[in-house]
Write a protein that holds these residues in place. Structure first.
Motif: not given
Length: 503
Positions: A480, A436, A492, A477, A450, A456
């Motif tokens: 970001a 991430c 995102t 996710c 994420g 988030l």
């Protein structure tokens, strides 16, 4: 003096005279009194009876047999000075007993799970039974007060308790298994021959032989590959591009790479916002990828364009302002695209995919500038550190934020010496197994990332406290980005194939 004596004499004479006169006339007065008025003063005569009438002025009240007449106990009392009955001890506090209560509801309780009485347990005995239960699955029943062990005095694996004769972990006497021996690694002075902690075990196998079913499945797979007769790794995919807007240039001959000036903010400014704020709601969704999005990158300095790559083997360029359209699609990888990166001016960008190729593209025309570069990658890891697959440079150029696989973000100094800042560790998210991407707010107030749950996460840079958490995507996710000129706009992307703008 003489006058006073004379008055006293006269007073006495008057009283005597009055008594004499009363005594002389008394007989006459008694005879004149009504005999019924003095009847109660005379003794009862024989042969004459009197009846007395009883008068009850109290109203009639219906008396029920169910009315309780016993003593009641105060529920707050800790000590009772008499021996109450069972009904008195377990009588309801207020009103009659609820006839609809089940036996479980009517049971006495002083906590949610039941009734607990205070008891003293030796710390050593408690720890002994706890370890015995966690190791062998049985322990002494705390509700049974007995000195002789039997099947009824144990909870858990009773059969195992009978097999071990109720011995605890401190009494079982099980011998520890001998440690596996490793191959000696030679002298530490010899770098090439020294194995150290990486040495193999003596009984370790170098190769695992598949079973008969697994071998059949492998043979079928190899046969299918030979029939196809193609090697995707050696033959790169054909590159092409698709323009989604009507006109590539405006009336002044400027392409979409030109920084717009009518978006309500100066995208050419070199100054960062004075104060940034937490994003709260979703304001736009870019949808066009058919599979999960792997990475996103903003156009250098201005941030008016957004570049994204996906597991659908495609790369797309989007507008961040105005209509937020998809401007161009770049097609040229045969497998999922893992990452992308602009050059400093934004006129070109690199793409890396799982087909083991790096490709250099022209951002304006979509043409391929350079490829036929097979990359052999190698992982170099230090045993004392966890893997850190995502790294981001801070806006002021002083720090590197590294996403570590032990569910935390580590900060390293980017100037002079590459040193870990132990005071800046950001925790509270789960990213183990996922690369991430991390980012900073323009004013260095917040850190965003994420996680594997599609959320988030936003931390405060100074206190490393987790301030805010937003459910951004249905799946992971993966990246970001905080817009470099906006106070609260965050972009995102996730494995659900969507790119979202938050403000």
């Amino acid at each position: 003096m003489s006058a006073a004596i004379a008055s006293l004499v006269s007073y006495g004479s008057d009283s005597d005279s009055e008594n004499e006169s009363e005594s002389n006339t008394g007989a006459e007065k008694v005879e004149q009194v009504d005999p019924d008025a003095t009847a109660h003063l005379k003794p009862l005569q024989s042969g004459h009876t009197m009846s007395l009438a009883v008068l009850n002025s109290a109203p009639e009240v219906a008396v029920k047999e169910a009315v309780e007449t016993g003593s009641h106990l105060d529920p707050s009392l800790k000590e009772v000075t008499f021996n109450p009955t069972y009904d008195t001890m377990f009588a309801p506090e207020f009103g009659p007993v609820n006839p609809f209560k089940t036996q479980q509801m009517a049971a006495p309780r002083n906590m949610l799970s039941g009734y607990a009485e205070p008891a003293h347990v030796n710390d050593f005995m408690f720890e002994q039974q706890r370890r015995t239960f966690s190791t062998y699955g049985y322990a002494l029943d705390p509700s049974v007060d007995t000195h002789h062990s039997s099947s009824n005095s144990y909870v858990g694996a009773v059969d195992e308790a009978e097999k071990n004769k109720g011995l605890t972990v401190f009494e079982s006497g099980h011998k520890k298994t001998e440690k596996r021996k490793k191959v000696k690694g030679g002298d530490a002075g010899e770098i090439d021959n020294f194995l150290g902690p990486w040495a193999k075990y003596v009984d370790e196998r170098d190769m695992a032989k598949p079973s008969e079913e697994e071998q059949k499945e492998l043979d079928e797979i190899m046969a299918k590959r030979q029939k196809k007769g193609r090697n995707e790794e050696e033959n790169p995919a054909e590159e092409k591009t698709i323009l989604h807007v009507k006109d590539m240039y405006d009336y002044q001959g400027r392409s979409y790479l030109h920084v717009p000036q009518d978006v309500g903010i100066n995208l050419r400014s070199v100054d960062v916002p004075d104060k940034c704020y937490l994003p709260k709601k979703q304001i736009h969704v870019w949808s066009g990828h058919t599979k999960g999005v792997s990475a996103i990158r903003l156009f250098p300095n201005s941030g008016h364009l957004l570049l994204s790559c996906s597991m659908d083997c495609k790369i797309k360029l989007w507008e961040v302002y105005n209509e937020r359209r998809c401007i161009r699609t770049f097609i040229g990888h045969s497998k999922a695209v893992r990452d992308i990166c602009f050059n400093n001016s934004g006129t070109q960008f690199l793409s890396a995919a799982y087909d083991r190729y790096l490709k250099l593209w022209d951002s304006e025309t979509g043409g391929l500038l350079l490829r036929d570069i097979p990359v052999d990658f190698k992982y170099i890891a230090e045993p004392s550190m966890h893997s850190m697959p995502a790294v981001t440079l801070s806006p002021n150029g002083k720090w590197l934020a590294c996403q570590s696989m032990d569910n935390q973000i580590l900060i390293f100094g980017a100037q002079n010496r590459f040193r870990l800042n132990k005071k800046k560790v950001f925790k509270g998210h789960m990213v183990a197994g996922y690369a991430c991407q991390v980012d900073f707010s323009p004013d260095m107030s917040y850190v965003v990332s994420g996680d594997a749950d599609g959320k988030l996460n936003i931390w405060d840079w100074k206190t490393t406290k987790l301030y805010h958490r937003i459910k951004a995507h249905d799946k992971v996710c993966i990246s970001a980005l905080w817009h470099p000129h906006e106070t609260s706009k965050v972009i995102t992307c996730g494995w659900d194939g969507q790119i979202k703008l938050w403000d």
